[in-house]
Design an enzyme around this catalytic site. Structure first.
Site, PDB file in Angstrom:
ATOM      1  N   THR A 124      31.214 132.493  22.815  1.00 38.78           N
ATOM      2  CA  THR A 124      32.152 133.317  22.064  1.00 38.78           C
ATOM      3  C   THR A 124      31.460 134.109  20.969  1.00 38.78           C
ATOM      4  OG1 THR A 124      34.142 133.245  20.653  1.00 38.78           O
ATOM      5  CG2 THR A 124      32.677 131.341  20.546  1.00 38.78           C
ATOM      6  N   ASP A 186      36.992 139.011  29.241  1.00 33.67           N
ATOM      7  CA  ASP A 186      37.978 140.084  29.389  1.00 33.67           C
ATOM      8  C   ASP A 186      37.398 141.440  28.998  1.00 33.67           C
ATOM      9  OD1 ASP A 186      37.802 139.344  26.687  1.00 33.67           O
ATOM     10  OD2 ASP A 186      39.841 140.035  26.265  1.00 33.67           O
ATOM     11  N   ASP A 335      50.992  95.560  25.832  1.00 35.65           N
ATOM     12  CA  ASP A 335      50.843  94.173  26.262  1.00 35.65           C
ATOM     13  C   ASP A 335      50.905  93.275  25.025  1.00 35.65           C
ATOM     14  OD1 ASP A 335      50.092  92.425  28.696  1.00 35.65           O
ATOM     15  OD2 ASP A 335      48.526  91.899  27.259  1.00 35.65           O
ATOM     16  N   TYR A 385      51.269  82.548  35.495  1.00 37.20           N
ATOM     17  CA  TYR A 385      49.866  82.695  35.094  1.00 37.20           C
ATOM     18  C   TYR A 385      49.645  82.239  33.659  1.00 37.20           C
ATOM     19  CZ  TYR A 385      50.910  86.905  32.335  1.00 37.20           C
ATOM     20  OH  TYR A 385      51.386  87.777  31.398  1.00 37.20           O
ATOM     21  N   TYR A 477      47.430  83.141  24.417  1.00 36.08           N
ATOM     22  CA  TYR A 477      48.504  82.574  25.239  1.00 36.08           C
ATOM     23  C   TYR A 477      48.821  81.129  24.866  1.00 36.08           C
ATOM     24  CZ  TYR A 477      47.957  86.570  28.402  1.00 36.08           C
ATOM     25  OH  TYR A 477      47.919  87.827  28.938  1.00 36.08           O
ATOM     26  N   HIS A 599      51.221  98.207  34.987  1.00 39.55           N
ATOM     27  CA  HIS A 599      50.989  97.558  33.699  1.00 39.55           C
ATOM     28  C   HIS A 599      49.984  98.297  32.832  1.00 39.55           C
ATOM     29  CE1 HIS A 599      50.937  94.283  30.846  1.00 39.55           C
ATOM     30  NE2 HIS A 599      49.612  94.262  30.901  1.00 39.55           N
TER      31      HIS A 599
END
Length: 605
Positions: A124, A186, A335, A385, A477, A599
């Protein structure tokens, strides 16, 4: 994937990537009552030694140019018997020139070129902007720098088009021979100079036609919609570290400037799971903070189970905000990260400007419901799980045995062809993990890589989990009962910060139906009618189609000026079925639904 016929494509900026600046000049000229092409005639007169040429070579700054060019205009006007009005302002005209609109069809072409391994470059003719309006130009260039492999600015290299030297320099920067490149501009004189060097050239008058010509030149389809997203790379973002007063060290990526958005990942992920959202949000005017949560990557990984309760994990986010002097932030979680951001909105509402759950719906505290772990044991369904994860050491041994296989298993899109290696995954869900004897049991040793993942992305996760292992992530968990007891403190509270719930139609664990109750608990909600527009977005990390829906939500969370950029942002949420309850508890809930996503919403593009 087809082999490109060219190795690089070079784009002019004004008139190719953004609408022609000449339009703004013509408009300003008309408003000043000047003859058509008078201003552009003065710009071209005396080249290559006039003020405009010096500006584009960086020999004059924009403020210096404004004085010099105004003098040239006054001289030309006197010679032509034209009177310049008292309110004529070169600075004002250049401000308008910098307000061109981005050409969407060209941006899609650029993204598709990069997807096919074609190098992209901006060449440019521009200037050093030292005027009060320079911030807007800086932001614009930042966007294009993120999108392109290379940017060559005339004012930085002391050369301007149509000089052959600047084309030689550009080819060297990109690492190609002229015959291996295509150039779009252009202006015919610029193209002529490039063509004489052996560069294939395309004159841009009609944007769609120019892209069709480019497709023919490179032998690729470039007008695919939505275009592939642009992800940030680990080596291209600043990595920061802070040790909290608790002694926990957090690693985080910190990009951009503006209202703070904190992105919280889930299992088994890392900060890198937000790689598609980080550049979009930062370029849209946000400060984006993305952390490795406790137990992951370069953050602290204590071994004790009790170190991973919601109380501890929300404390990490608040501790990070305290350390960085951030009074409020918008928090977004996927999650397990979703569970944390919803907890933050209830326990620390004064610190939360807005909250968004991706796939993970908000579940209100239920002291009378009983221990959720015992309820899960009686009827585990898709959460079997999580019961397999309860015994320390068991899942760790399985998942750490072959990390590449583990992540090729976990990170899979919802597309059926992505599961053809396992007969569509039938009988291999999350509802019978204990009966099968493990998460990976029943899957081949050589799990093929998902269509949504690149090999280098898989390798990054492998590298990160070699550091942390799975003990910390699995400990998240092992606090189900402790989290229930702590969150019972918020019984009866509603989520008051403006909230967004994004569900994914193909998430088999966090289903859209699970969010049904949310309207009762969140004050404002966007309806699932958004889903048909959301599909176009996930593939690019949010597309403009979402913008009209997102504006209402963002404007209440951040500022109206930021809302127009948010269409690029909403990439992920849990599933629609899970979120039905949320309106009851989240008074300011906005909804979005991505029917085609599973997921891994923020990665499934």
């Amino acid at each position: 994937m087809p082999t490109p016929r060219k190795k690089a494509v070079i784009f002019d900026m004004g008139g190719v990537l953004v609408t022609p600046p000449q339009w703004a000049i013509n408009s300003y000229e008309k408003s000043q009552g000047l003859p058509r092409m008078f201003i552009q005639g003065v710009m071209m007169k005396g080249m290559p030694d006039n003020a405009f040429s010096q500006l584009e070579r960086g020999e004059l700054t924009l403020s210096q140019f404004c004085s010099a060019f105004t003098a040239e205009l006054q001289q030309a006007a006197g010679e032509a018997g034209i009177e310049l009005s008292a309110d004529f302002s070169t600075q004002q005209m250049f401000d308008k020139m910098q307000g061109g609109e981005v050409v969407g069809v060209m941006i899609r072409a650029v993204r598709n070129l990069r997807k096919h391994g074609v190098k992209t470059c901006i060449l440019t003719n521009n200037w050093v902007d030292d005027t009060p309006g320079r911030e807007g130009r800086a932001a614009s260039m930042l966007f294009f720098r993120r999108l392109f492999d290379h940017v060559v600015e005339s004012c930085r290299v002391g050369l301007r088009k149509p000089s052959p030297e600047i084309f030689h320099l550009t080819c060297r920067r990109v690492g190609v021979q002229p015959q291996e490149a295509v150039f779009l501009d252009d202006i015919g004189t610029n193209l002529k100079s490039a063509r004489q060097l052996g560069i294939t050239t395309i004159l841009v008058r009609d944007f769609d036609k120019a892209v069709r010509e480019l497709e023919g030149a490179v032998g690729l389809e470039l007008n695919r919609f939505p275009p592939p997203a642009v992800a940030c790379k680990p080596e291209e973002v600043p990595h920061c570290y802070v040790t909290l007063k608790t002694g926990i060290k957090l690693h985080y990526v910190d990009v951009g400037d503006g209202p703070v958005v904190i992105l919280c990942h889930g299992f088994p992920e890392s900060w890198y799971s937000w790689r598609y959202q980080i550049p979009v949000l930062s370029l849209a005017g946000y400060r984006v903070i993305v952390l490795d949560q406790r137990g992951y990557g370069d953050s602290s990984c204590p071994t004790e189970v009790e170190a991973y309760t919601h109380e501890e994990l929300t404390g990490d986010i608040i501790g990070l905000m305290n350390a960085l002097d951030i009074p409020q932030a918008t928090v977004v979680g996927h999650d397990w990260g979703g569970a944390i951001v919803w907890a933050l909105s209830l326990h620390y509402p004064e610190r939360i400007r807005g909250v968004a759950g991706v796939n993970t719906p908000f579940f209100p505290a239920n002291p009378q419901g009983g221990n959720p772990l015992e309820k899960m044991k009686k009827d585990p369904r898709q959460f079997d799980y999580q019961l397999y994860f309860q015994e320390p050491g068991v899942a760790e041994a399985e998942l750490e045995k072959n990390l590449e296989r583990t992540f090729k298993f976990f990170f899979r899109s919802s597309k059926q062809e992505d599961w053809s290696f396992a007969a569509g995954g039938k009988g291999l869900g999350t509802d019978n993990v204990r009966a099968r004897g493990g998460m990976l049991v029943g899957f081949p040793e050589d799990v093929p890589r998902s269509v949504m993942m690149k090999q280098e992305e898989i390798e990054y996760y492998v590298q990160q989990f070699r550091k942390s292992g799975f003990r910390g992530p699995l400990n998240w968990y092992r606090n189900i009962e402790a989290n229930w007891r702590w969150n019972n403190r918020t019984a009866g509270r509603k989520v008051l910060p403006p909230a967004l719930m994004v569900t994914a139609g193909r998430d088999r664990v966090l289903t859209p139906a699970m969010s049904k109750h949310m309207e009762d608990w969140v004050s404002t909600v966007l309806t699932p009618a958004m889903s048909k527009h959301m599909e176009d977005w996930v593939s690019t990390v949010l597309t403009p189609a979402m913008s009209k829906h997102m504006e209402d939500w963002v404007s209440t969370v951040l500022t109206p000026a930021m809302s127009k950029h948010m269409e690029d942002w909403v990439s992920t949420v849990l599933t629609p079925a899970m979120s039905k309850h949320m309106e009851d508890w989240v008074p300011s809930l906005t909804r979005a639904h991505l029917e085609e996503c599973g997921h891994w919403t923020q990665m499934e593009r």
